[in-house]
Design a protein around this motif. Structure first.
Motif, PDB file in Angstrom:
ATOM      1  N   VAL B   7      -2.794  -1.103   3.627  1.00  0.00           N
ATOM      2  CA  VAL B   7      -1.517  -1.603   3.110  1.00  0.00           C
ATOM      3  C   VAL B   7      -1.237  -0.906   1.782  1.00  0.00           C
ATOM      4  O   VAL B   7      -1.900  -1.178   0.787  1.00  0.00           O
ATOM      5  N   PRO B   8      -0.282  -0.012   1.748  1.00  0.00           N
ATOM      6  CA  PRO B   8       0.031   0.693   0.506  1.00  0.00           C
ATOM      7  C   PRO B   8       0.443  -0.285  -0.586  1.00  0.00           C
ATOM      8  O   PRO B   8       0.966  -1.363  -0.304  1.00  0.00           O
ATOM      9  N   CYS B   9       0.198   0.132  -1.827  1.00  0.00           N
ATOM     10  CA  CYS B   9       0.400  -0.763  -2.960  1.00  0.00           C
ATOM     11  C   CYS B   9       1.767  -1.445  -2.993  1.00  0.00           C
ATOM     12  O   CYS B   9       1.871  -2.636  -3.242  1.00  0.00           O
ATOM     13  N   ASP B  12       1.962  -4.183  -0.430  1.00  0.00           N
ATOM     14  CA  ASP B  12       1.141  -5.310  -0.883  1.00  0.00           C
ATOM     15  C   ASP B  12       1.904  -6.153  -1.904  1.00  0.00           C
ATOM     16  O   ASP B  12       1.974  -7.370  -1.800  1.00  0.00           O
ATOM     17  N   CYS B  41      -4.990   2.831  -3.002  1.00  0.00           N
ATOM     18  CA  CYS B  41      -3.817   3.666  -2.737  1.00  0.00           C
ATOM     19  C   CYS B  41      -4.283   4.879  -1.948  1.00  0.00           C
ATOM     20  O   CYS B  41      -5.468   5.217  -1.945  1.00  0.00           O
TER      21      CYS B  41
END
Ligand code: SF4
Lengths: 458, 243, 195
Positions: B7-9, B12, B41
């Motif tokens: 889950v990319p920052c 999130d 990341c």
């Protein structure tokens, strides 16, 4: 970079002040891209042709010195004089010497991006020599003391009203007559006298054939031929990368070139010069000007495969919305953005960043140059060499630190979202935060995914 | 099948609903989904800014978190492409395994799980935005520039959704202008590109714009909200997860 | 070292490892029965007029009509009768400037793009096909080939000092991409295909 006024971001922000004009520029170029699409979809073997184009060029680059020698030998035996120029300066001097030796005062020049790159016009003009650009688009920008904004469509940044005004003041056409037919006719009449009485013609070279010692020049207007066949002296200028090994390879490249450029199946004229006509002098100037250096950069050398079709310009969503002059170089667009840093890293450090890396350029390129990958690689090369603002460097270093340590990352993320949630005005500052100028910030939700995951899945 | 969820920052922090939908969807398709808690990341923002050299620590962390899965899946084509092309580490075997087994969600659904039908229902008019990295990088759909037969994984999935009316803009694969840091360093052109995409979707009178990439959607949403538009953005995982 | 040597030396150092030259084999199946109609069609799209005639007399009549109409007309092809010998390789541009219509015979035509190969020996003067106001090309219908690859198989470059593919009247779209026919070269192109 931010301190450089000649930077793409600043110049394209200016271009974008007139949104209607941006729309028009974008749509006009998109129209050319669409014509290209229609043309290539009519050729079922298109992708195979691109592959051949690419392989022939790869092969040629790997044997470039031998092909240049072969070309020189054959061309000499055809009666063509061959000159070699290490850089722009020498290129200009060679031409100026031919001009002086023959006591020429008037020169007609057809389109040659190389002479733009070398800034030949200013050089000759400063010596009192009249140089007329005979391609209609180039002639228009020359009268306006501008530079071409596109390698194939030099005046694409101008509207018919602009051309009409320029012609009114220089050629005394009717004021307010914006009819392209009328304006082009005025240029034709004016130029015809120039052609007939010109003493020396300069042309570019689209392809030089090692096997036969001749070269090919492609135009739609017929201006290269009008100049070259009328003048007593013809000088053709070419970069070292214009060589192809064999005549049969022209079959591949001429099929690729114009379909990619304008969507025509071929240009109106594809002229094959092999010997001077009776009593004429024919010269070819072979120019390096940084090309051998680019050849020595493994990541970037295949940019030398470029056949200058302009397709990557027309497809580039950034080029279409920023205009050619925002690239502040003779060759703009995606290919310019990977060629120009080789010529001058400091001056052109902004260009590889003028892209979203969408990749459309690499897909249209008829010789399969991996343009967008090279943009990415130039970014790495430029930051390594220090061509980047200290602010950006610091920001990236901080980011690198944060994302290397999961616990710091979690705190940073929580803090960021918390700040945005409770103090949105901090980021809602259009001068500090350029995102916010025309866009809202994302709304931070109550909980992050991580928190949700903890509650529901752990 | 053990699936590591990346889950990319920004998902999130700002779009958790997209990750939630991804988890629910995959679980419904019988995957064991695990979210490694120490992930951060993919390193793309640094690399695309010319600082790939600074991504070392980030890469190391990525490999540590994701080396023990059959597959790594993410609802972001852009991040997946970056990992596929640029993830390297001292532990090269693990990095290689990840590079070969990392999938963007729609590719994973069709190419690995071989999904043929879905129970989804989404009674809305939806405009499809093709994210460049998923398309030209991961080849989740054909490209308008190439002479090749057309296909589209996202469209194939969306066509399984009941009551969904799919709309494609005329320039169906033009970039939206996000481009990571491009969106702030080249603000004028970036926003203009986004506005132009939106204009076409608006002409199609869509209620939603969907994409395989949240980054594109975040950029488009920013412009839509500033213009007080009714059009909303939604990630494809949310649509496929809607019943 | 002079510049030539410097450049060649720099290339020798910097060039990549040798890569083989590809064998260009474009495997398309052409339907040869449609080549001629396709050629005529694409010429029209390119902005030329194209007519297929059974008899050379039709072209001769056309030539005579132009002369009788007071147009300064030049014939360079023997098929059409007397050749205008006054135009030759030494004619200067000012002398050629008033030519209104020029008849030149083509060597070969290409169905994929409508291009016609003109050789220096057939045009009498290199400038003629460009400086004339209207160009008429006469081409034997048996000389039509499918594509550029075939065309280059039949042309020997370098035998003649100059040759050109002509694919329509001169044109420009440099003002707002709006098409103007008649830029610097001939304003019109008429092609007679002769059976
Ligand atoms: S890089 Fe490719 S697409 Fe761009 S001008 Fe050169 S040949 Fe054409």
């Amino acid at each position: 970079m931010e301190h450089n006024k000649r930077n793409h971001s600043a110049l394209s922000a200016i271009f974008n002040e007139d949104e209607k004009r941006v729309d028009w520029h974008d749509e006009t170029l998109w129209f050319v891209r669409s014509k290209r699409d229609r043309a290539v979809h009519n050729v079922p073997e298109w992708e195979q042709l691109r592959e051949y184009g690419s392989e022939i060029k790869n092969h040629t680059l790997s044997n470039l010195d031998q092909y240049l020698i072969e070309f020189e030998k054959k061309a000499r035996s055809n009666g063509i004089h061959i000159h070699w120029a290490e850089d722009a300066k020498e290129h200009n001097e060679i031409i100026s010497e031919i001009i002086r030796n023959n006591q020429v005062k008037h020169v007609v020049k057809s389109k040659s991006m190389l002479t733009e790159e070398c800034d030949l016009n200013s050089y000759l003009t400063s010596q009192g020599i009249e140089v007329i650009d005979t391609d209609l688009g180039e002639y228009i920008v020359q009268l306006r003391k501008e530079h071409p904004s596109h390698i194939v469509l030099p005046a694409i940044h101008l509207k018919r009203e602009d051309v009409s005004n320029t012609f009114h003041s220089h050629l005394h056409t009717e004021k307010g007559n914006n009819n392209p037919q009328y304006l082009a006719e005025a240029a034709r009449q004016h130029m015809r006298r120039k052609f007939i009485f010109s003493e020396l013609a300069i042309t570019g070279v689209n392809f030089a054939v090692a096997e036969t010692g001749g070269f090919v020049v492609c135009t739609n207007e017929g201006n290269a031929d009008m100049g070259a066949h009328a003048a007593g002296i013809h000088i053709a200028c070419m970069g070292i990368e214009k060589i192809i090994p064999k005549a049969e390879h022209l079959g591949v490249f001429l099929r690729l070139l114009t379909r990619s450029a304008t969507g025509q199946p071929i240009t109106v004229y594809s002229s094959h010069f092999h010997k001077p006509r009776n009593g004429q002098q024919m010269h070819v100037v072979i120019v390096d000007n940084g090309r051998t250096r680019q050849l020595g950069r493994p990541d970037f050398r295949n940019s030398l495969k470029c056949i200058r079709c302009g397709a990557c310009f027309n497809t580039c969503p950034v080029y279409r919305r920023s205009g050619g002059h925002s690239y502040h170089s003779a060759v703009a667009g995606p290919i310019g953005a990977i060629l120009n840093p080789n010529i001058n890293m400091q001056e052109n450090a902004d260009l590889p960043f003028a892209s979203t890396l969408c990749g459309s350029c690499s897909n249209v390129c008829p010789v399969k140059i991996d343009i967008h990958d090279q943009l990415w690689k130039w970014r790495q090369a430029l930051t390594k060499k220090g061509h980047v603002s200290s602010g950006k460097r610091l920001g990236m270093k901080m980011m690198s630190f944060v994302v290397s340590y999961p616990s710091i990352y979690r705190v940073a993320g929580r803090t960021g979202r918390w700040i945005m949630r409770y103090f949105p005005s901090l980021l809602a500052n259009k001068t500090i935060n350029s995102w916010y100028k025309q866009r809202e910030m994302p709304v931070p939700p109550r909980q992050s995914f991580r928190t949700w995951y903890f509650k529901n899945k752990k | 099948m053990k699936v590591g969820l990346f889950v990319p920052c920004y998902i999130d922090q700002f779009y958790p609903r997209v990750a939630v939908a991804t988890v629910e969807l995959l679980e419904r398709l019988n995957c064991e989904v695990i979210f490694p808690l120490n992930q951060t990341c993919c390193g793309q923002p640094m690399a695309n800014s010319g600082f790939a050299g600074l991504a070392k620590g980030c890469n190391k962390n990525f490999v540590e978190n994701f080396s023990n899965f059959d597959y790594v899946v993410s609802p972001s084509g852009s991040c997946v492409l970056h990992i596929k092309e640029h993830l390297t580490d001292e532990n090269e075997d693990a990095a290689l395994h990840i590079r070969r087994h990392v999938f963007e969600l729609t590719e994973f659904l069709l190419d690995v799980l071989k999904v043929e039908k879905l129970p989804s229902n989404f009674p809305h008019k939806v405009g499809v935005h093709v994210g460049c990295h998923g398309q030209r990088g991961l080849h989740v759909c054909s490209m308008s520039e190439l002479v090749a037969s057309p296909f589209s994984k996202p469209e194939k999935l969306l066509s399984m959704v009941k009551n969904l009316q799919m709309m494609l803009p005329e320039r169906w694969d033009e970039c939206c202008g996000f481009g990571g840091t491009f969106s702030v360093f080249e603000e004028a052109v970036s926003v203009k590109m986004g506005k132009d995409r939106i204009r076409e979707h608006k002409e199609n009178q869509v209620e939603y714009i969907t994409s395989t990439d949240v980054s594109c959607l975040m950029h488009l949403e920013g412009i839509l909200r500033r213009k007080k538009s009714d059009i909303r953005v939604i990630h494809i995982a949310e649509i496929l997860n809607a019943i | 070292m002079n510049s030539r040597e410097k450049i060649l030396a720099a290339i020798a150092i910097n060039k990549p490892a040798f890569q083989p030259m590809p064998d260009v084999v474009v495997d398309i199946k052409y339907d040869y029965s449609v080549l001629v109609p396709q050629f005529l069609n694409i010429l029209q799209i390119n902005g030329a007029t194209a007519v297929w005639v059974e008899n050379v007399q039709t072209i001769k009549d056309d030539l005579q009509k132009n002369i009788a109409g007071g147009h300064y007309t030049i014939n360079t092809t023997e098929v059409l009768g007397i050749v205008n010998e006054e135009i030759n390789i030494n004619s200067n541009p000012a002398f050629l400037d008033p030519v209104e219509i020029a008849y030149i015979s083509g060597t070969l035509g290409i169905a994929e793009n409508g291009a016609i190969w003109l050789e220096e020996s057939k045009m009498r003067n290199r400038l003629l096909p460009f400086i004339c106001q209207h160009l008429v090309i006469v081409l034997d219908v048996t000389k039509i080939v499918a594509d550029m690859h075939e065309a280059y198989k039949r042309i020997t470059l370098g035998n003649e000092g100059y040759g050109v593919f002509v694919a329509g009247p001169s044109k420009t779209a440099d003002i707002e991409q709006s098409l103007v026919v008649g830029a610097h070269g001939a304003r019109s192109l008429k092609v007679y295909l002769l059976s």
